[in-house]
Structures are given as C-alpha cells and as structure tokens.
Design a protein around this motif. Sequence first.
Motif, PDB file in Angstrom:
ATOM      1  N   ASP A  94      28.719  43.827  44.401  1.00  0.00           N
ATOM      2  CA  ASP A  94      29.567  43.213  43.674  1.00  0.00           C
ATOM      3  C   ASP A  94      29.807  41.379  44.097  1.00  0.00           C
ATOM      4  O   ASP A  94      30.282  41.059  45.344  1.00  0.00           O
ATOM      5  CB  ASP A  94      31.226  43.837  44.652  1.00  0.00           C
TER       6      ASP A  94
ATOM      7  N   HIS B 102      28.055  43.781  36.346  1.00  0.00           N
ATOM      8  CA  HIS B 102      29.519  43.743  36.532  1.00  0.00           C
ATOM      9  C   HIS B 102      29.306  42.359  38.079  1.00  0.00           C
ATOM     10  O   HIS B 102      28.487  42.737  38.510  1.00  0.00           O
ATOM     11  CB  HIS B 102      30.392  45.059  36.838  1.00  0.00           C
TER      12      HIS B 102
ATOM     13  N   ASP C 148      35.532  41.758  41.297  1.00  0.00           N
ATOM     14  CA  ASP C 148      36.886  41.198  40.625  1.00  0.00           C
ATOM     15  C   ASP C 148      37.119  39.645  41.792  1.00  0.00           C
ATOM     16  O   ASP C 148      37.980  38.813  41.049  1.00  0.00           O
ATOM     17  CB  ASP C 148      38.077  41.479  41.137  1.00  0.00           C
TER      18      ASP C 148
ATOM     19  N   TYR D 162      35.215  40.071  29.638  1.00  0.00           N
ATOM     20  CA  TYR D 162      35.402  41.418  30.150  1.00  0.00           C
ATOM     21  C   TYR D 162      35.784  42.182  30.085  1.00  0.00           C
ATOM     22  O   TYR D 162      36.280  41.767  28.314  1.00  0.00           O
ATOM     23  CB  TYR D 162      36.403  40.920  31.478  1.00  0.00           C
TER      24      TYR D 162
ATOM     25  N   SER E 142      34.195  56.458  37.216  1.00  0.00           N
ATOM     26  CA  SER E 142      34.068  55.720  37.076  1.00  0.00           C
ATOM     27  C   SER E 142      32.543  56.366  37.760  1.00  0.00           C
ATOM     28  O   SER E 142      33.011  57.429  38.380  1.00  0.00           O
ATOM     29  CB  SER E 142      35.002  55.025  38.113  1.00  0.00           C
TER      30      SER E 142
ATOM     31  N   TYR F 261      41.519  46.683  32.499  1.00  0.00           N
ATOM     32  CA  TYR F 261      40.172  46.324  32.757  1.00  0.00           C
ATOM     33  C   TYR F 261      39.263  47.956  32.658  1.00  0.00           C
ATOM     34  O   TYR F 261      39.426  48.541  33.939  1.00  0.00           O
ATOM     35  CB  TYR F 261      40.050  44.949  33.443  1.00  0.00           C
TER      36      TYR F 261
ATOM     37  N   HIS G 286      35.444  49.250  34.421  1.00  0.00           N
ATOM     38  CA  HIS G 286      34.887  49.061  35.827  1.00  0.00           C
ATOM     39  C   HIS G 286      33.960  50.637  36.340  1.00  0.00           C
ATOM     40  O   HIS G 286      34.584  51.668  36.362  1.00  0.00           O
ATOM     41  CB  HIS G 286      35.353  48.984  36.492  1.00  0.00           C
TER      42      HIS G 286
ATOM     43  N   LYS H  48      36.783  49.584  41.370  1.00  0.00           N
ATOM     44  CA  LYS H  48      37.613  49.142  40.922  1.00  0.00           C
ATOM     45  C   LYS H  48      38.029  47.133  40.742  1.00  0.00           C
ATOM     46  O   LYS H  48      38.134  46.223  40.523  1.00  0.00           O
ATOM     47  CB  LYS H  48      39.207  49.532  40.990  1.00  0.00           C
TER      48      LYS H  48
ATOM     49  N   GLN I  31      35.050  45.497  40.927  1.00  0.00           N
ATOM     50  CA  GLN I  31      33.773  45.603  40.284  1.00  0.00           C
ATOM     51  C   GLN I  31      33.965  45.584  38.509  1.00  0.00           C
ATOM     52  O   GLN I  31      33.454  46.419  38.259  1.00  0.00           O
ATOM     53  CB  GLN I  31      32.593  46.481  40.282  1.00  0.00           C
ATOM     54  N   PRO I  32      34.258  44.792  38.211  1.00  0.00           N
ATOM     55  CA  PRO I  32      35.138  45.056  36.596  1.00  0.00           C
ATOM     56  C   PRO I  32      33.731  44.318  35.628  1.00  0.00           C
ATOM     57  O   PRO I  32      32.822  43.511  36.495  1.00  0.00           O
ATOM     58  CB  PRO I  32      36.011  43.557  36.598  1.00  0.00           C
ATOM     59  N   ASP I  33      33.505  45.147  34.775  1.00  0.00           N
ATOM     60  CA  ASP I  33      32.653  44.798  34.158  1.00  0.00           C
ATOM     61  C   ASP I  33      32.632  43.757  32.829  1.00  0.00           C
ATOM     62  O   ASP I  33      33.574  43.146  32.276  1.00  0.00           O
ATOM     63  CB  ASP I  33      31.937  46.293  32.709  1.00  0.00           C
TER      64      ASP I  33
END
Length: 532
Positions: free
Chosen positions: A65, A104, A107, A127, A144, A161, A163, A167, A169-171
Amino acid sequence: MAQTRWWQRGIFYQVYPRSFQDSNADGIGDLDGIRARLDHLVTLGVDAVWISPIFPSPMADFGYDVADYCGIDPMFGDLDAFDRLVAEVHGRGLKIVLDFVPNHTSDQHPWFAESRAARDNPKRDWYIWRDPAPDGGPPNNWMSNFGGPAWSLDAATGQYYYHAFLKEQPDLNWRNPAVRAAMHDVLRFWMARGVDGFRVDVIWHLMKDAEFRDNPPNPEYAPGDGDIRRFLQTRSTDQPDVHDIIAELRAVIDEYEDRVLIGEIYLPIDRLVAYYGENLEGAHLPFNFQLIHASWTAPQLAALIAEYDAAVPEGGWPNWVLGNHDQPRIASRIGAARTRVAAMLLLTLRGTPTLYYGDEIGMENVPIPTQEAQDPWEKNEPGLGLGRDPERTPMQWDASPHAGFTNGRPWLPLAADFATRNVAVQMQQPTSLLNLYRDLIALRRAHPVLHAGTYRKITALGDVLVFLRESAAECVLVALNLAGNAQEDIPLPPGTLGQVLLSTEPGRAERVEGHLSLRPYEGVIVALDARG
C-alpha cells in the motif's frame, strides 16, 4: 548461448526486507541490513537481488500500500541508504530489482486524497469510482482478494471505489493516460538511480472490464476457500487490453540499457505466456509459478514442464520459481527430504530461476499464534489458513539470540529450529542444503547448457523424473528420485557413457554406463559422451 543477457544467465534472489536483516534493533529488517548481508548472496552465487516494497507506506499490507512511489519508508532507511545499497550491489557484480506496485496505492497517497475530495476533482478519474447499484449496494459482485466485497462506499461523495485488495488499497484507473504517464515517470526515477529492473506486482490486474460486468460464479468453490474464490475473476483481471499497458511499461524500461521487466501473474500456462506480448513487447519474464502449485510426482512434473516449455513463444525466455512471500515454503509443501531434489530441479531447468530468501537453508513455515498474526488476510478471514506470516519469518543467520537477525524483538516469531538450521551452521557442513545450492549454482555457471540448452524429457515413470539438457557443445542428463525408496536400472540414452557431475547426496563422482541407480530422494547430474 554466449549472447544471453544477464537476466537470462543469472539467478534472482528475493529479499523480503522486513525479515532479512535488522541494523538498528527495532526488530524490522532494513536497507542497511541488506547491505550488511550482501556477502551471503555473493557466496551463494546468485546474480540479482529482488527487494519487496520499501516505499513510504502506512503498512496496512506491509508496503504493498504505497503512499509515495519515489521515496523510502523511514522503517527501511532513506534515499541515501538506498543509494549506498545500489552502489555496493553493483560493486559486487550483482544487479538490483525493485518491486513496483502499480495496480493500487495506499488510501493515504496524496493522489487518492485528491480523488476522494470531490466528484469534480481533477484526480477523481485517477481511481475507479462507480455509483451504487439500484439497491444502494456495491456496483457489482467483484470480491476482494483479502475477503469481502472489493468496493467501499465513500459517504462524502456517494460513490464506491474499487480495491482488489484491502479497502486501504484503492485501485488506480489505468485507462487514464495521466495515471500511465505518472507511473512511467516512477520507473524512470528509479532506473536513473541505478535500478536494473522491476518485478511488477499483480500485473494481470491492471485493466478491468470497461463495463464492470459481474464475475461468473466459480463452480469449484467450496466453503473455506476464501471469498475471492466465490467467483471466477474473468471481468476483474486479465483483460485483453492489459497487454497494451504492459507494452507501454516495456517501452519505458527499454529507454534504459539492459533492464528487465518481470510480471507477477497467477494464471494457467496458456494465459500466462500471453504476457510476453504478441511480438515479445511485454514482460521479459512473466513469472511462472507452476512448481509452486504442482503435485510433486514425476509424471505430473514432467507434464507441466513440457507444457510450459512448449508454450513459451519463440524468442521468449522461460523462468521458474519454488517459493515467494505469498506462498507456503517449499520445505513445508513437499517435505524436508525432497528439498534437495527440488533445488536440483529448479537449477537445471531451462530458463531463469528465482530463489526465496531462506529456502537455501530449508526454512519451513513457522506457526504464528493467532494473537501474533500480522497479515491482514489472516485477520480478515481468520481460521482459513490463508495468512502469509508463516513464510515471512526472519532469516536464520546463526545460533545467537534472534538468529542474528536483530538485537531487538523480531516483528514475527522465529522458527524453533533456528539454532541448528541457519547459515553459519550450514556453511560448516559440506553436505548441507546451503552448500548443495552453492554447488548447483557453480555447476550451472560452469555449464551454460544448464541454463540455455534445450530441454528434452526422457522418462517420468513412477517416482523418477529424467530429462536431458542439450546444446551443440554439451549434453547433460538430470535424474531425480522423488520417492523415499531406492530406484535401480534407470537407463542412460543408448550409445552414451556418463560422468556424475553432482549428486544431492555425498560421495558420487563415478563414471556410469548403461544405467543409473538412485538412492532415496536423490538427484544426480550426469555429463554424457558418445560411447567410443
């Protein structure tokens, strides 16, 4: 064979930096620790060190992350410490490869802070944001990899959003040209500092279905498999247009001389080899994890080796891996008795091998008490045995307190056997696994046929796998007994005589004619000459 490049001739060694060597007594490995242990890599004989993520991070997923792609987390050091490491790596004739995590971010990355600030923020499209489903729930059924839905609702802006992992680690949206340009500059930043290549994390995830359609149910799902296996990831991963993205990454890599692009890809062989690119403009080495998931019987190994070897496109280069930071250790998967044969297989197959730190001394999975679990996957789906802590425990250097890894309290528990299974002990034992690895690597370097010659299966009957490595100059036979009983009368190819070059067991250097005999769990490498 003389024209092969360093990443074709060489052997990669993966370092999980938190667990390799601590230099400041905080119980966590760091860059100066890696630098202090470079002699081990030189003595072992490997050619390149691949380092798992070291970038600034909140460590929700231990560095996967990323909060800043162009820095070093203070836990590991700073850019000056990194530059010192690069200089010493190169000074010892080694190469350095970094983990690159482009799918990713954290966040807490400034990009995501801007993206979630408002729907009209210029970085909103950096994102993947979607409106809720009609019932207010997630936009689709994507799950996930670490359990639960792959969508989180941002209450402030009213959208979800995506991931693929936590959560936190947003893509990133790789359909956005600005994202691609920013990430290309990240690669240039590190190559300008001397980095010789990148292992790209979850490279097959980079593009998602443009219509965000549901993934189909997995007919083989069983309770206990983990949420990610409920559905087949045919829409959320491995999309056809991902290859254009990878070709762009490769073009950036090729701006610099003699660098390598490696892709992490967990796919069947027929889909894996597509990541070389239609015209070999993709990854130089799409990681081949077949040996990690193999059933270790001679016929099944022979079948998967032959299938993979035939599937590698003309001009492409194969590679092999026994373990990594996400998979149970090889000694725990197949049993300690077979680790010597596994080492011989890895280092005699055609292509580039990668070693995982500690496998050279036979480190095994370490049971981690529930209260000491660190891995977020284990915490999100407890009781399923999905946690990766057992294969990430500290390197066992010697019999001193904490195995010579740290003067503090290790971030994960050590193996109970560290006082007897460690580098210092095995260096003094001529027949140790560590010295077998050293001998195999030296033999591989002395006989180019072992990394670049053709592969030809001879037999895979019962518990014995026999194959040839051939070139215009040499012919070498490899015979591996995967069973705990002796094997007799293994025939040599007609019209040949043999000289045993190396055995996994001590005391063999004889000439052989007609046939071979193997002791339990023994492997041998035999140079063949035409009779007469």
